[in-house]
Design an enzyme around this catalytic site. Structure first.
Site, PDB file in Angstrom:
ATOM      1  N   HIS A 229       0.856  -1.188   0.000  1.00  0.00           N
ATOM      2  CA  HIS A 229       0.000   0.000   0.000  1.00  0.00           C
ATOM      3  C   HIS A 229       0.895   1.242   0.000  1.00  0.00           C
ATOM      4  CE1 HIS A 229      -3.123   2.870   1.142  1.00  0.00           C
ATOM      5  NE2 HIS A 229      -3.983   1.949   0.735  1.00  0.00           N
TER       6      HIS A 229
ATOM      7  N   ASP B 198      -7.965  -5.097  -0.185  1.00  0.00           N
ATOM      8  CA  ASP B 198      -8.457  -5.965  -1.269  1.00  0.00           C
ATOM      9  C   ASP B 198      -8.110  -7.431  -1.075  1.00  0.00           C
ATOM     10  OD1 ASP B 198      -7.591  -3.199  -3.226  1.00  0.00           O
ATOM     11  OD2 ASP B 198      -9.637  -3.930  -2.913  1.00  0.00           O
TER      12      ASP B 198
END
Ligand code: SDX
Length: 427
Positions: free
Chosen positions: A306, A363
């Site tokens: 991320h 996700d």
């Protein structure tokens, strides 16, 4: 004493104010940099660049903290409902009973979509990806509200916010029903937001459909977890489009397109396809961990890493636990959940991932729940868009209410310097 930062350039010293946010984050205000020094900053991907001040969402990537308007994501996911969180993000405070009833009541009464939108929708081939359809249909919505462009009748933006919140789920279910060859369901005003979505998705005219409260509750939690995430790629897109004073529908349509990318919201679909491939390949987790570390493999561990979180994505923690709960309550045994757990365990012990602070993101586990809820893989990113809609709206509204200037980044040119035109006969 106000903090400052100094730049020494070309034998001169320039001093710029340092702005400190409510959570102690600091930024150099370089709004006068070019005028004073002739310099601009260069930061591809904006890894070190703040585009705006904002009072909506706070992320602490080092400590894995996420708050909407000061409320922790853990509290909201556990105690709130999605429309209450949408109101919080858009209007800044948790709604009282009257505000909540008005907001929810307005959304309930606007879930129907203009029948002429079906003519646009019917033009799509059955296998058109739902994200492309959704971006097109949301953009088309601005054609149905001409008052949007009539400054003298500038309708209250709240009506358009309600229309978008109300109609996005309806449009999403059109995509699924068409892909199944099933008739489209009309919304039912007696149902709450999540139950209405599930009914439109899965009800068939041949039998009664009863919404499973476990499924509705899991969907409510997933939508809350996706509702905003400060200046991510799609939100920055919505803000940039909105900064030109384009209308809300066109700005949201652009956000849907940006979210579609596999490095962003499209990752939830990529994760499931990756887990399925690993399962088909005998569940060889080590092989895929090694591929993810091999720069020549072009393989990334989707759902990992991320830009901001250099610790566990707090949403991933919540979703991972919810996946266990929901699959157990639904009696679903999904072997790819074990593969996901195996990948996570192996990666978090591997220096490649640890040294780069690559952890599961939002996700990584979300698709496993969507799948257990009966939602097809190509609709996963649509689910992300439905969740992210209030965040996009809130950020667009903040930019517009603050009267921010049009976004127009600079560049450093590296092409040909001036040269004479060459007639074709001499080329
Ligand atoms: C979302 O921004 C947001 O807030 C987004 C989001 C939201 O709510 O809006 O949180 C939603 O988009 C989540 C991210 C979903 N995307 C994925 O899961 C795709 C896989 N992850 C990556 O591609 C990547 O981690 C990003 C895109 C998420 C972040 O990319 P960055 O910050 O540009 O980091 P990078 O690509 O420069 O990676 C740093 C290093 C590189 O290695 P080195 O060059 O240092 O050797 O880490 C490696 C990368 O190769 N790396 C990975 C990896 N992610 C990064 N290696 C293997 N597998 C991965 N998943």
């Amino acid at each position: 004493m106000a903090e400052t930062a100094k730049i020494i350039f070309d034998g001169q010293e320039f001093e710029y104010p340092v702005f400190t946010g409510s959570e102690g984050e600091k930024a150099i205000d370089i709004s006068k940099l070019r005028g004073q020094t002739g310099l601009i900053t260069l930061d591809p991907g904006y890894k070190n660049t703040g585009a705006t001040k904002s009072a909506i969402t706070f992320l602490d990537g080092e400590n894995g903290i996420l708050r909407y308007r000061g409320y922790s994501i853990e509290d909201l996911a556990e105690k709130a409902d999605f429309l209450g969180v949408a109101y919080l993000l858009i209007y800044g405070e948790l709604p009282n009973k009257e505000q909540y009833d008005n907001f929810v009541g307005g959304i309930t009464r606007h879930t129907l979509v203009n029948e002429d939108m079906r003519k646009i929708f019917d033009g799509f081939p059955v296998n058109a990806h739902p994200m492309g359809v959704m971006s097109s249909l949301v953009s088309a919505m601005c054609g149905f509200y001409p008052e949007l462009f009539d400054k003298s009748k500038e309708e209250n933006i709240d009506h358009h916010i309600v229309r978008l919140m109300a109609k996005l789920p309806t449009l999403a279910t059109w995509c699924y029903k068409k892909s199944q060859g099933h008739p489209i369901n009309y919304p039912q005003n007696k149902l709450d937001y999540c139950s209405n979505f599930l009914h439109m998705m899965f009800a068939l005219p041949v039998e009664d459909y009863h919404v499973d409260p476990v499924v509705a509750s899991a969907l409510n939690k997933l939508l809350i977890l996706h509702a905003d995430h400060e200046q991510n790629c799609s939100t920055s897109t919505v803000r940039l489009v909105g900064s030109s004073q384009a209308n809300l529908y066109s700005s949201i349509s652009a956000g849907i397109s940006a979210l579609w990318g596999p490095l962003h919201g499209g990752a939830n679909q990529e994760v499931i396809e990756m887990l399925e491939a690993i399962k088909a390949d005998g569940g060889n987790v080590k092989k895929y961990i090694d591929m993810a570390k091999d720069k020549n493999s072009n393989f990334r561990l989707m759902g990992f890493g991320h830009r901001v979180y250099k610790n566990f994505d707090p949403r991933a923690r919540i979703i991972k636990k919810a996946a266990d709960d929901v699959l157990e309550k639904l009696g679903v045994n999904d072997p790819i959940l074990d593969i996901a757990r195996g990948l996570e365990e192996a990666a978090l012990k591997d220096d490649y991932f640890v040294s780069r602070k690559l952890y599961p993101n939002v996700d990584f586990y979300s698709g496993i729940i969507y799948r257990a809820l009966g939602i097809p893989v190509n609709m996963f990113t649509v689910m992300f868009a439905i969740g992210r809609l209030p965040g996009w709206i809130a950020q667009w509204l903040e930019l517009r209410n603050e009267g921010q200037a049009i976004g127009r980044p600079r560049q450093i040119y590296t092409g040909h310097t001036a040269r004479e035109f060459v007639p074709i006969e001499n080329r």
